[in-house]
Scaffold this motif. Structure first.
Motif, short mmCIF file in Angstrom:
data_model
loop_
_atom_site.label_atom_id
_atom_site.label_comp_id
_atom_site.label_asym_id
_atom_site.label_seq_id
_atom_site.Cartn_x
_atom_site.Cartn_y
_atom_site.Cartn_z
N ARG A 129 -20.57 12.86 39.96
CA ARG A 129 -20.24 14.14 40.61
C ARG A 129 -18.98 14.00 41.46
O ARG A 129 -18.10 14.87 41.43
N GLU A 130 -18.91 12.92 42.22
CA GLU A 130 -17.75 12.68 43.08
C GLU A 130 -16.47 12.56 42.26
O GLU A 130 -15.42 13.11 42.63
N THR A 131 -16.56 11.83 41.16
CA THR A 131 -15.37 11.61 40.33
C THR A 131 -14.90 12.92 39.70
O THR A 131 -13.70 13.21 39.68
N LEU A 132 -15.84 13.71 39.21
CA LEU A 132 -15.48 15.00 38.62
C LEU A 132 -14.81 15.88 39.66
O LEU A 132 -13.79 16.52 39.39
N ALA A 133 -15.37 15.91 40.87
CA ALA A 133 -14.83 16.75 41.94
C ALA A 133 -13.47 16.26 42.43
O ALA A 133 -12.65 17.06 42.91
N SER A 134 -13.21 14.96 42.28
CA SER A 134 -11.96 14.37 42.79
C SER A 134 -10.75 14.71 41.93
O SER A 134 -9.61 14.62 42.40
N GLY A 135 -10.99 15.05 40.67
CA GLY A 135 -9.88 15.30 39.77
C GLY A 135 -9.30 14.05 39.17
O GLY A 135 -8.28 14.10 38.47
N LYS A 136 -9.93 12.90 39.42
CA LYS A 136 -9.45 11.64 38.84
C LYS A 136 -10.04 11.45 37.44
O LYS A 136 -11.11 11.99 37.13
N PRO A 137 -9.36 10.69 36.58
CA PRO A 137 -9.84 10.51 35.20
C PRO A 137 -11.22 9.85 35.15
O PRO A 137 -11.48 8.87 35.86
N LEU A 138 -12.05 10.38 34.27
CA LEU A 138 -13.40 9.85 34.05
C LEU A 138 -13.59 9.67 32.55
O LEU A 138 -13.52 10.64 31.79
N GLY A 139 -13.80 8.42 32.13
CA GLY A 139 -14.02 8.11 30.73
C GLY A 139 -15.43 7.64 30.48
O GLY A 139 -15.96 6.81 31.23
N ILE A 140 -16.05 8.16 29.42
CA ILE A 140 -17.44 7.81 29.09
C ILE A 140 -17.56 7.72 27.58
O ILE A 140 -17.17 8.66 26.87
N VAL A 141 -18.12 6.62 27.07
CA VAL A 141 -18.11 6.43 25.62
C VAL A 141 -19.48 6.10 25.05
O VAL A 141 -20.32 5.49 25.72
N CYS A 142 -19.70 6.53 23.82
CA CYS A 142 -20.83 6.18 22.97
C CYS A 142 -22.18 6.61 23.56
O CYS A 142 -22.46 7.80 23.64
N HIS A 143 -23.04 5.68 24.00
CA HIS A 143 -24.32 6.03 24.61
C HIS A 143 -24.21 6.30 26.12
O HIS A 143 -25.15 6.81 26.73
N ALA A 144 -23.07 5.95 26.72
CA ALA A 144 -22.94 6.11 28.17
C ALA A 144 -22.99 7.57 28.66
O ALA A 144 -23.35 7.80 29.81
N PRO A 145 -22.67 8.59 27.82
CA PRO A 145 -22.87 9.95 28.29
C PRO A 145 -24.32 10.26 28.68
O PRO A 145 -24.59 11.30 29.29
N ALA A 146 -25.24 9.35 28.36
CA ALA A 146 -26.62 9.49 28.84
C ALA A 146 -26.64 9.59 30.36
O ALA A 146 -27.53 10.21 30.95
N ALA A 147 -25.65 8.98 31.03
CA ALA A 147 -25.58 9.02 32.49
C ALA A 147 -25.41 10.44 33.01
O ALA A 147 -25.77 10.74 34.16
#
Length: 231
Positions: free
Chosen positions: A126-144
């Motif tokens: 949530r913090e990263t999304l709100a910060s506007g900084k790049p967030l990368g998530i791959v494969c099964h990690a979108p489970a987070a």
């Protein structure tokens, strides 16, 4: 030089529908390919896990049949052995986005076990999304992303265009009928605008500051996309 936080699963097994604990961890290529991209570009990587446990690699991800040959397997093993950051992870509950320029989540089945319900990971996302900084998530990690829902089922990731390991790919590795739930199904319920490409081929989706990749082959291209944003 950018400071990039890698959030890895702390799980060493994945509990299947029948209660069997399938050995797992993080997927080798999904750590090594982005780690190599970022560090070769001069950026610094920090690893964090739930509880600060030393993450384990899914041994299946080092099989020559999975890597495209024994030479590739040995290269992955060598890169993991050389990555000192893996030996000294930070505790996930003690890191925040203010100290980093970007956040990256590699997959493997491990995130299905722990990050899918981890409150500290949810806070960081949530913090990263709100910060506007790049967030990368791959494969099964979108489970987070599933853990970011509040008591009303609301998540800041609702409506985002994403990808992740597809049901067809899960069937291809023999777990679709054995899993408690499938990532593609849950991402659609979140709800996100899920899409996918051909099985096993690189496929990435960028929506605002969120970058997601479908499978192991997508991890390198995803890192390259993030690198462009960082530079």
């Amino acid at each position: 030089m950018a400071e990039i936080l890698f959030v890895l699963t702390g799980a060493s097994y994945w509990t299947l529908r029948d209660g069997h604990r399938h050995p797992t961890g993080y997927w080798a290529e999904e750590f090594v390919a982005p780690y190599t991209v970022f560090t070769k570009a001069g950026h610094k990587v920090t690893v964090a896990t739930p509880g600060g446990v030393v993450p384990v690699v899914d041994m299946m991800s080092l099989r020559p049949s999975m890597t495209g040959g024994e030479e590739n397997s040995l290269e992955l093993e060598s890169a993991i052995d050389a990555a000192e950051e893996l030996r000294y992870p930070k505790r996930l509950d003690q890191v925040g986005i203010d100290d980093f320029d970007a956040v990256y989540y590699p997959g493997g089945h491990g995130p299905m076990e722990d990050l899918s319900s981890d409150a500290d990971s949810a806070r960081l996302l949530r913090e990263t999304l709100a910060s506007g900084k790049p967030l990368g998530i791959v494969c099964h990690a979108p489970a987070a992303l599933l853990a970011t829902r509040d008591e009303n089922g609301t998540t800041p990731f609702a409506g985002y265009r994403v990808t992740g390991f597809s049901n067809e790919e899960e069937a291809g590795v023999g777990f679709a009928d054995r899993a408690k739930w499938l990532l593609e199904d849950e991402l659609k319920k979140l709800p996100t605008e899920y899409s996918r490409g051909p099985v096993w081929e690189p496929y990435t989706v960028a929506d605002r500051t969120l970058h997601t990749g479908q499978n192991p082959a997508s991890s390198g291209p995803l890192a390259e996309e993030m690198l462009k944003v960082l530079t």
